[in-house]
Design a protein around this motif. Structure first.
Motif, short mmCIF file in Angstrom:
data_model
loop_
_atom_site.label_atom_id
_atom_site.label_comp_id
_atom_site.label_asym_id
_atom_site.label_seq_id
_atom_site.Cartn_x
_atom_site.Cartn_y
_atom_site.Cartn_z
N ALA A 86 -28.00 -36.91 52.92
CA ALA A 86 -27.62 -35.49 52.96
C ALA A 86 -28.67 -34.66 53.71
O ALA A 86 -29.87 -34.91 53.58
CB ALA A 86 -27.45 -34.95 51.56
N VAL A 87 -28.20 -33.69 54.47
CA VAL A 87 -29.10 -32.77 55.17
C VAL A 87 -29.68 -31.77 54.17
O VAL A 87 -30.87 -31.48 54.19
CB VAL A 87 -28.37 -32.04 56.31
N VAL A 88 -28.82 -31.27 53.30
CA VAL A 88 -29.25 -30.33 52.27
C VAL A 88 -29.57 -31.13 51.02
O VAL A 88 -28.75 -31.89 50.52
CB VAL A 88 -28.15 -29.28 51.98
N ARG A 89 -30.77 -30.95 50.50
CA ARG A 89 -31.21 -31.70 49.32
C ARG A 89 -31.66 -30.72 48.24
O ARG A 89 -32.06 -29.61 48.54
CB ARG A 89 -32.36 -32.63 49.69
N TRP A 90 -31.57 -31.14 47.00
CA TRP A 90 -32.06 -30.32 45.89
C TRP A 90 -32.86 -31.19 44.95
O TRP A 90 -32.60 -32.36 44.78
CB TRP A 90 -30.91 -29.62 45.16
N ASP A 91 -33.86 -30.58 44.38
CA ASP A 91 -34.71 -31.24 43.40
C ASP A 91 -34.86 -30.33 42.20
O ASP A 91 -35.00 -29.11 42.34
CB ASP A 91 -36.11 -31.52 43.98
N ARG A 92 -34.83 -30.92 41.04
CA ARG A 92 -35.05 -30.16 39.81
C ARG A 92 -36.55 -29.95 39.66
O ARG A 92 -37.31 -30.89 39.53
CB ARG A 92 -34.48 -30.94 38.63
N ILE A 93 -36.98 -28.69 39.72
CA ILE A 93 -38.41 -28.40 39.67
C ILE A 93 -38.83 -27.81 38.33
O ILE A 93 -40.02 -27.62 38.10
CB ILE A 93 -38.84 -27.47 40.83
N ASP A 94 -37.88 -27.49 37.49
CA ASP A 94 -38.15 -26.97 36.16
C ASP A 94 -36.94 -27.27 35.29
O ASP A 94 -35.92 -27.75 35.78
CB ASP A 94 -38.40 -25.46 36.23
N VAL A 95 -37.05 -26.99 34.02
CA VAL A 95 -35.95 -27.27 33.09
C VAL A 95 -34.67 -26.58 33.53
O VAL A 95 -33.58 -27.14 33.42
CB VAL A 95 -36.34 -26.82 31.67
N ASP A 96 -34.77 -25.39 34.07
CA ASP A 96 -33.59 -24.61 34.44
C ASP A 96 -33.61 -24.12 35.88
O ASP A 96 -33.05 -23.09 36.21
CB ASP A 96 -33.44 -23.43 33.48
N ARG A 97 -34.28 -24.86 36.77
CA ARG A 97 -34.35 -24.43 38.17
C ARG A 97 -34.31 -25.61 39.14
O ARG A 97 -34.95 -26.63 38.93
CB ARG A 97 -35.63 -23.63 38.42
N TYR A 98 -33.53 -25.43 40.20
CA TYR A 98 -33.46 -26.40 41.29
C TYR A 98 -33.99 -25.74 42.56
O TYR A 98 -33.76 -24.55 42.79
CB TYR A 98 -32.01 -26.84 41.55
N GLU A 99 -34.66 -26.52 43.38
CA GLU A 99 -35.12 -26.06 44.69
C GLU A 99 -34.22 -26.71 45.73
O GLU A 99 -34.01 -27.93 45.70
CB GLU A 99 -36.57 -26.48 44.90
N VAL A 100 -33.68 -25.91 46.65
CA VAL A 100 -32.78 -26.42 47.68
C VAL A 100 -33.52 -26.42 49.01
O VAL A 100 -34.10 -25.41 49.41
CB VAL A 100 -31.50 -25.55 47.76
N ARG A 101 -33.49 -27.60 49.68
CA ARG A 101 -34.25 -27.78 50.92
C ARG A 101 -33.36 -28.30 52.04
O ARG A 101 -32.38 -28.99 51.79
CB ARG A 101 -35.36 -28.80 50.73
N VAL A 102 -33.76 -27.99 53.25
CA VAL A 102 -33.25 -28.62 54.47
C VAL A 102 -34.47 -29.19 55.17
O VAL A 102 -35.61 -28.94 54.73
CB VAL A 102 -32.50 -27.59 55.37
N PRO A 103 -34.30 -29.96 56.25
CA PRO A 103 -35.48 -30.54 56.89
C PRO A 103 -36.54 -29.51 57.31
O PRO A 103 -37.73 -29.80 57.32
CB PRO A 103 -34.91 -31.26 58.12
N GLU A 104 -36.12 -28.29 57.62
CA GLU A 104 -37.07 -27.26 58.05
C GLU A 104 -37.86 -26.67 56.89
O GLU A 104 -38.86 -26.00 57.10
CB GLU A 104 -36.34 -26.14 58.79
N GLY A 105 -37.39 -26.83 55.66
CA GLY A 105 -38.10 -26.27 54.51
C GLY A 105 -37.15 -25.77 53.42
O GLY A 105 -35.95 -26.03 53.44
N VAL A 106 -37.70 -25.03 52.50
CA VAL A 106 -36.95 -24.50 51.36
C VAL A 106 -36.05 -23.35 51.82
O VAL A 106 -36.49 -22.46 52.54
CB VAL A 106 -37.91 -24.01 50.25
N VAL A 107 -34.77 -23.38 51.38
CA VAL A 107 -33.85 -22.29 51.71
C VAL A 107 -33.49 -21.44 50.49
O VAL A 107 -32.95 -20.35 50.64
CB VAL A 107 -32.55 -22.80 52.38
N GLY A 108 -33.78 -21.95 49.29
CA GLY A 108 -33.46 -21.16 48.12
C GLY A 108 -33.62 -21.93 46.82
O GLY A 108 -34.12 -23.06 46.79
N TYR A 109 -33.16 -21.29 45.75
CA TYR A 109 -33.30 -21.83 44.41
C TYR A 109 -32.01 -21.61 43.65
O TYR A 109 -31.27 -20.66 43.94
CB TYR A 109 -34.46 -21.13 43.68
#
Length: 102
Positions: free
Chosen positions: A39-62
């Motif tokens: 996937a080009v767009v990836r997400w990682d769980r960074i806290d109990v109730d928060r995901y970080e959404v990334r593309v190859p260029e960097g973070v685009v949102g939460y």
């Protein structure tokens, strides 16, 4: 002097039972599966109730999980990200902050 307790009206109880029934209809929230490896767009769980959404260029949102709602925040920094959507669908939340080409 006699103190009397006010009689309770049936209305608050009716509202409470309707609210409980509505809450039971909401989908359960479990941690989302990781993004597919290709996937080009990836997400990682960074806290109990928060995901970080990334593309190859960097973070685009939460994406914050608030009860049964996904609150979408656009921006590379979490302290300056701006709310753009509230949804019950995680895929819609990811699409809301994904670049158009992804």
């Amino acid at each position: 002097m006699v103190l009397e307790l006010p009689t309770s009206s049936p209305r608050p109880t009716a509202l409470r039972s309707r609210g409980v029934r509505t809450l039971r209809e909401l989908p359960p929230r479990r941690p989302q599966q990781p993004a597919p490896p290709d996937a080009v767009v990836r997400w990682d769980r960074i806290d109990v109730d928060r995901y970080e959404v990334r593309v190859p260029e960097g973070v685009v949102g939460y994406i914050d999980v608030v009860g049964a709602v996904f609150v979408v925040l656009a921006g590379a920094r979490s302290d300056r990200a701006v709310e753009v959507l509230q949804t019950l669908d995680f895929d819609a939340a990811v699409r809301a902050i994904s670049p158009a080409r992804a």
